[in-house]
Scaffold this active site. Structure first.
Site, PDB file in Angstrom:
ATOM      1  N   GLU A 143       0.813  -1.212   0.000  1.00  0.00           N
ATOM      2  CA  GLU A 143       0.000   0.000   0.000  1.00  0.00           C
ATOM      3  C   GLU A 143       0.849   1.266   0.000  1.00  0.00           C
ATOM      4  O   GLU A 143       0.538   2.253  -0.671  1.00  0.00           O
ATOM      5  CB  GLU A 143      -0.947   0.000   1.204  1.00  0.00           C
ATOM      6  CG  GLU A 143      -2.136  -0.922   1.081  1.00  0.00           C
ATOM      7  CD  GLU A 143      -1.796  -2.381   1.333  1.00  0.00           C
ATOM      8  OE1 GLU A 143      -0.640  -2.666   1.716  1.00  0.00           O
ATOM      9  OE2 GLU A 143      -2.679  -3.245   1.156  1.00  0.00           O
ATOM     10  N   HIS A 176     -10.903  -5.886   8.932  1.00  0.00           N
ATOM     11  CA  HIS A 176     -11.486  -5.468   7.653  1.00  0.00           C
ATOM     12  C   HIS A 176     -12.752  -4.632   7.846  1.00  0.00           C
ATOM     13  O   HIS A 176     -13.471  -4.397   6.877  1.00  0.00           O
ATOM     14  CB  HIS A 176     -11.862  -6.691   6.804  1.00  0.00           C
ATOM     15  CG  HIS A 176     -10.711  -7.537   6.392  1.00  0.00           C
ATOM     16  ND1 HIS A 176      -9.986  -8.299   7.271  1.00  0.00           N
ATOM     17  CD2 HIS A 176     -10.143  -7.738   5.177  1.00  0.00           C
ATOM     18  CE1 HIS A 176      -9.029  -8.945   6.624  1.00  0.00           C
ATOM     19  NE2 HIS A 176      -9.108  -8.615   5.350  1.00  0.00           N
TER      20      HIS A 176
END
Length: 342
Positions: free
Chosen positions: A75, A144
């Site tokens: 990321e 998540h």
């Protein structure tokens, strides 16, 4: 899934087309890729797989893998590449799967994207769009499912958006790409299957103002993203009891549209702020503080907050639902402000 709300688009006209939130986002990407050759999308699995949430399904085949690019599982690296591309005149869209993973790119977002314009004396704009999924309600467990958009709304130099309707999902991307500053778009995971109708052509939307989703004169309910549908459902419960709630969709989490919030408070004199994030240090705390600071003399009752429980979000469905704001809890908070009881 907890919401099927689609009220702003549920009055179909002869020119209205049935779509989903996911498809509205995909059409927004397709339009941007067609309008401007500088626009490209990159992220993990966005090309060959079509995106973890199928937002970019088919776009690589249509526009080629130079403009819809798969990236390594890093990321920080691909967000940094997006910043570099923006500095060189491109208009990148970076997709990060979930807000939890975005913390791996926080240094790039906070220390580079948000600061370069200011640190360069206005010479280095970063016209970058970063999209990511946020929120719970899908049994994806703690890593998540969190709602960390309030953290990003804390950072000067960023514009932070939370589309909650089909119109905003379809219409926010293009003005975000035109913004000279970095723009973060938070898509609540429960909204992707949301179905409704959109006019053809779709309406233009702005990325500067909150929106009144339901008018009322007894209490202001402030929500955004995945909390909006539950808040409208709470307003429906209250209406059955004779309490008319006004529902304000923040839409833009930074900079906050204080004028719309204060105008609504001046009408209702009571407010409840709904936020899936943890209560301590939340965006709800910021909204509540601003209403109290600048609308104090309009308040007839303390501002209430309905937030997520301060625990890592559970996997078990019944515990997850208990940890998230629900319409009944929102309605109870509204009753306390109106009647002094829940």
């Amino acid at each position: 899934m907890t919401t099927t709300w689609a009220r702003p688009a549920d009055s179909p006209s002869p020119d209205a087309a049935v779509t989903t939130y996911r498809e509205a986002l995909r059409e927004a990407h397709r339009e941007a890729l067609r309008r401007d050759p500088r626009v490209f999308l990159m992220g993990e699995d966005v090309a060959r797989y079509g995106g973890s949430f199928a937002v970019s399904l088919g776009l690589a085949e249509e526009f080629g893998e130079e403009r819809v690019r798969d990236t390594p599982l890093s990321e920080s690296a691909f967000t940094g590449a997006g910043i570099g591309a923006a500095l060189r005149g491109m208009r990148p869209i970076v997709e990060i799967m979930t807000v939890n993973f975005s913390l791996l790119a926080l240094d790039q977002i906070l220390n580079n994207a948000a600061t370069l314009l200011h640190m360069s004396g206005g010479q280095l704009a970063v016209p970058l769009v970063i999209r990511m999924t946020t929120g719970g309600g899908r049994q994806l467990a703690a890593q998540h499912s969190h709602s960390l958009e309030g953290w990003y709304a804390h950072i000067p130099g960023l514009r932070v958006l939370a589309p909650a309707t089909l119109e905003d999902a379809r219409g926010m991307l293009w003005p975000a790409l035109e913004d000279p500053d970095p723009v973060l778009i938070f898509e609540h995971g429960s909204l992707y299957p949301l179905k409704g109708t959109l006019p053809d052509p779709p309406p233009e939307v702005d990325i500067a103002h909150a929106a009144i989703r339901r008018a009322g004169g007894d209490v202001t309910l402030v929500a955004y993203g995945g909390g909006l549908g539950k808040t409208v459902a709470a307003a429906d419960l209250l209406a059955a009891e004779g309490i008319e709630a006004e529902v304000v969709d923040l839409r833009v989490l930074r900079p906050l549209d204080e004028a719309t919030l204060l105008d609504s408070l001046a009408k209702t004199h009571r407010a409840v702020v709904v936020d899936e994030a943890w209560r301590s240090g939340s965006l709800a705390a910021e909204v509540s503080a601003r209403l109290s600071e600048k609308g104090f003399y309009d308040l007839d009752a303390p501002v209430e907050r309905v937030c997520g429980a301060e625990v890592p979000l559970p996997y078990a469905a019944h515990l997850e639902q208990a940890a998230l704001p629900q319409p009944e809890g929102i309605a109870a908070a509204a009753r306390r402000t109106v009647h002094g009881d829940g």
